[in-house]
Scaffold this active site. Structure first.
Site, mmCIF file in Angstrom:
data_model
loop_
_atom_site.group_PDB
_atom_site.id
_atom_site.type_symbol
_atom_site.label_atom_id
_atom_site.label_comp_id
_atom_site.label_asym_id
_atom_site.label_seq_id
_atom_site.Cartn_x
_atom_site.Cartn_y
_atom_site.Cartn_z
ATOM 1 N N GLY A 1 0.830 -1.198 0.000
ATOM 2 C CA GLY A 1 0.000 0.000 0.000
ATOM 3 C C GLY A 1 0.864 1.247 0.000
ATOM 4 O O GLY A 1 2.014 1.228 -0.453
ATOM 5 N N GLY B 1 2.362 2.340 5.418
ATOM 6 C CA GLY B 1 3.504 1.472 5.731
ATOM 7 C C GLY B 1 4.343 2.047 6.863
ATOM 8 O O GLY B 1 4.779 1.320 7.770
ATOM 9 N N GLU C 1 5.681 -3.297 0.879
ATOM 10 C CA GLU C 1 5.703 -3.027 -0.568
ATOM 11 C C GLU C 1 4.909 -1.751 -0.771
ATOM 12 O O GLU C 1 3.690 -1.754 -0.608
ATOM 13 C CB GLU C 1 5.046 -4.180 -1.345
ATOM 14 C CG GLU C 1 5.753 -5.504 -1.227
ATOM 15 C CD GLU C 1 7.114 -5.503 -1.895
ATOM 16 O OE1 GLU C 1 7.374 -4.647 -2.757
ATOM 17 O OE2 GLU C 1 7.936 -6.355 -1.528
ATOM 18 N N CYS D 1 1.729 0.628 -8.837
ATOM 19 C CA CYS D 1 2.939 1.100 -8.162
ATOM 20 C C CYS D 1 4.098 1.216 -9.141
ATOM 21 O O CYS D 1 4.986 2.036 -8.962
ATOM 22 C CB CYS D 1 3.303 0.143 -7.041
ATOM 23 S SG CYS D 1 3.483 -1.546 -7.610
HETATM 24 P P1 NAD Z 1 -3.405 2.384 1.275
HETATM 25 O O1 NAD Z 1 -2.114 2.528 2.000
HETATM 26 O O2 NAD Z 1 -4.404 3.456 1.395
HETATM 27 O O3 NAD Z 1 -4.157 1.051 1.749
HETATM 28 C C1 NAD Z 1 -3.527 -0.210 1.618
HETATM 29 C C2 NAD Z 1 -4.077 -1.133 2.678
HETATM 30 O O4 NAD Z 1 -3.606 -0.705 3.949
HETATM 31 C C3 NAD Z 1 -5.600 -1.150 2.778
HETATM 32 O O5 NAD Z 1 -5.998 -2.467 3.030
HETATM 33 C C4 NAD Z 1 -5.872 -0.227 3.955
HETATM 34 O O6 NAD Z 1 -7.095 -0.482 4.580
HETATM 35 C C5 NAD Z 1 -4.695 -0.540 4.854
HETATM 36 N N1 NAD Z 1 -4.277 0.522 5.764
HETATM 37 C C6 NAD Z 1 -4.346 1.859 5.551
HETATM 38 N N2 NAD Z 1 -3.825 2.510 6.605
HETATM 39 C C7 NAD Z 1 -3.408 1.571 7.493
HETATM 40 C C8 NAD Z 1 -2.786 1.617 8.781
HETATM 41 N N3 NAD Z 1 -2.478 2.777 9.363
HETATM 42 N N4 NAD Z 1 -2.525 0.455 9.397
HETATM 43 C C9 NAD Z 1 -2.820 -0.737 8.831
HETATM 44 N N5 NAD Z 1 -3.416 -0.840 7.603
HETATM 45 C C10 NAD Z 1 -3.703 0.302 6.955
HETATM 46 O O7 NAD Z 1 -3.043 2.095 -0.261
HETATM 47 P P2 NAD Z 1 -4.008 1.941 -1.508
HETATM 48 O O8 NAD Z 1 -4.538 3.277 -1.873
HETATM 49 O O9 NAD Z 1 -4.953 0.822 -1.302
HETATM 50 O O10 NAD Z 1 -2.984 1.435 -2.619
HETATM 51 C C11 NAD Z 1 -2.204 2.318 -3.379
HETATM 52 C C12 NAD Z 1 -0.789 2.359 -2.855
HETATM 53 O O11 NAD Z 1 -0.254 1.036 -2.838
HETATM 54 C C13 NAD Z 1 0.125 3.151 -3.766
HETATM 55 O O12 NAD Z 1 1.012 3.905 -2.990
HETATM 56 C C14 NAD Z 1 0.855 2.075 -4.539
HETATM 57 O O13 NAD Z 1 2.099 2.478 -5.071
HETATM 58 C C15 NAD Z 1 0.999 1.024 -3.504
HETATM 59 N N6 NAD Z 1 1.244 -0.281 -4.109
HETATM 60 C C16 NAD Z 1 2.474 -0.837 -3.996
HETATM 61 C C17 NAD Z 1 2.757 -2.045 -4.605
HETATM 62 C C18 NAD Z 1 4.109 -2.692 -4.508
HETATM 63 O O14 NAD Z 1 4.196 -3.881 -4.778
HETATM 64 N N7 NAD Z 1 5.155 -1.974 -4.149
HETATM 65 C C19 NAD Z 1 1.754 -2.677 -5.331
HETATM 66 C C20 NAD Z 1 0.500 -2.077 -5.421
HETATM 67 C C21 NAD Z 1 0.249 -0.879 -4.799
#
Ligand code: NAD
Length: 468
Positions: free
Chosen positions: A206, A211, A229, A263
């Protein structure tokens, strides 16, 4: 008590409302995982594999339903969603092979006693997934954790909650109670799972913000292994001996995949001045292939942004600093083909001078929309400086006609995925996938992820043991 349930609307057709979703109480799920951990770890690997093969077969039987579910709920074009299902299913066989390569018991020769290196399941694992690959990225951690003997608690993105539930039901149906559990919810549930004392492994995919929040909350707790990630600000770099037409094709594909919400999408193009005109004119031609359309139509090339805030952010970015001019003015549309939704058209912005380019507002920030900043520069020092101006290190692609030139320039790039003459989005599951800097913490997902799901144990057999 407040009602924290939610109901997703299809971002490609806001008149479609999906079933209401209720957050899962975290306590019972954790107790279930803890209760299942010992017996699942002791279940022989071939038995765990057979159960996962049954899961794979049932997922294969509903692959089209799941692909359509992704398209409806997240707005990913159906063709891409079908590709995501291909990756989900392909992961099973790759993981079965990885078990032999990475976690099989090895006998070690040369010591005073017979010795083995064994791999112990670590215990309950939390897998937190993003919206943009609502199944594939979580699945890439779920299957290895399960195969290695760890119960899994899967917390999907709330944006993809309904399709995630359909996927999860197949696992729950085949695996013993407590071995696999779906936990619906948001940051609150995610954080509660991460902080639970019984949890040993966490795989988070995410945003950097989330993270970092998890890493901060777990600081000092060495009993948990955290794989992060996160985002990217990926560059395509066209050197003076590269092919501008090929680079333009890859840039268009790399910026428009999942409407800029991957990403590893290309959000920066760093172009040698000799190629500026050829690259930019070819890019505008290539972008004609990406027209917004209904995500559920297999002919659609450009889907929608997944949420209203993302759509609003894109509109704001388009209204902000124009740099040295828009080569293509993007739009955040309210509707397309009679459907209300978060539709967009791609945008390309030009930066002609190095000093101004270094001031580009998005140089260090992930927008997650189809906006490409094109930086035209004079030499490789400037190219490197621009590349390194972003704190991420997920993917970079170098366009050059010379392998030696690729190696010389590429050796300075700290990225997890380095390409020659390919889009930054090209990431087959046969390879590891991860990033440096703010993109990740060195436990790449993709191929070989299973090596992060166990603890190594050194066993030595001293004298005095009977054979049985
Ligand atoms: P996000 O961080 O908003 O959410 C991701 C997940 O984390 C969700 O399930 C959310 O409910 C949970 N979450 C959010 N805040 C949290 C916290 N404080 N504690 C625990 N869990 C929490 O991300 P998104 O909008 O769903 O996805 C987009 C992001 O993900 C972009 O930054 C993208 O680059 C990244 N991403 C990275 C990869 C990789 O492999 N590096 C792959 C896909 C997406």
């Amino acid at each position: 008590m407040s009602d924290r349930s939610w109901q997703n609307q299809s971002p490609g057709d806001l008149s479609i409302s999906l079933p209401r979703v209720t957050p899962t109480p975290v306590g019972p799920a954790l107790a279930g995982a803890q209760g299942a951990a010992r017996s699942w770890a002791k279940t022989p690997l071939p038995e765990r594999m057979a159960l996962l093969q049954a899961v794979e077969a049932d997922l294969a039987a509903i692959r089209e339903e799941l692909a359509m579910g992704i398209a409806v709920e997240t707005g990913k074009p159906l063709t891409e969603a079908r590709g995501e299902l291909g990756a989900v299913l392909g992961k099973f066989a790759l993981t079965f092979r990885d078990a032999g390569d990475y976690i099989a018991t090895r006998t070690t020769e040369g010591g005073p006693y017979e010795a083995q290196v064994r791999h112990l399941a670590r215990g309950p694992a939390v897998v937190i997934g993003p919206f943009n690959f609502p199944l594939h990225l979580a699945n890439g951690a779920i299957v290895p954790h399960l195969l290695a003997g760890n119960p899994v608690l899967f917390k999907p993105s709330p944006v993809g909650a309904v399709v995630a539930a359909r996927y999860a039901a197949v696992f729950s149906q085949h695996l013993p109670a407590g071995v696999f559990q779906l936990v619906q919810g948001g940051a609150e549930e995610g954080m509660a799972l991460c902080q639970a004392p019984c949890v040993r492994n966490i795989c988070f995919t995410g945003s950097v913000k989330a993270g970092q929040a998890i890493a901060k909350a777990l600081a000092g707790d060495f009993t948990k292994d955290l794989a992060l990630e996160m985002g990217g600000k990926n560059a395509l770099i066209l050197l003076d001996d590269g092919d501008p037409a090929a680079a333009a094709r890859a840039a268009a594909d790399g910026m428009c995949a999942t409407a800029g919400q991957r990403c590893n999408d290309t959000s920066r193009a760093i172009i040698h001045r000799n190629h500026a005109t050829a690259f930019t004119s070819a890019l505008i031609e290539e972008l004609k292939r990406y027209q917004p359309g209904d995500p559920c139509d297999a002919a659609t090339t450009l889907g929608v942004l997944a949420t209203r805030p993302a759509h609003q952010r894109y509109a704001a970015a388009l209204a902000a600093d124009a740099g040295d001019g828009w080569l293509q003015t993007g739009t955040a549309l309210d509707s397309c083909g009679g459907r209300r939704g978060y539709y967009v058209t791609p945008a390309v912005r030009l930066w002609n001078s190095f000093d101004r380019a270094m001031q580009c507002p998005l140089i260090a920030e992930e927008l997650f929309a189809p906006l490409l900043d094109v930086f035209v520069v004079d030499d490789e020092e400037q190219m490197l400086a621009l590349h390194d101006a972003a704190p991420y290190g997920l993917a970079a692609s170098i366009f050059t006609s010379s392998r030696a030139h690729f190696e010389a320039f590429g050796s300075d790039l700290r990225v997890g995925n380095l390409y020659a003459n390919l889009p930054t989005t090209y990431s087959p599951s046969i390879l590891p996938f991860g990033g440096c800097g703010l993109s990740g913490n060195g436990r790449p997902a993709g191929r070989g992820f299973i090596r992060f799901t166990t603890d190594e144990q050194a066993v030595q057999f001293g004298p005095g043991l009977r054979a049985c």
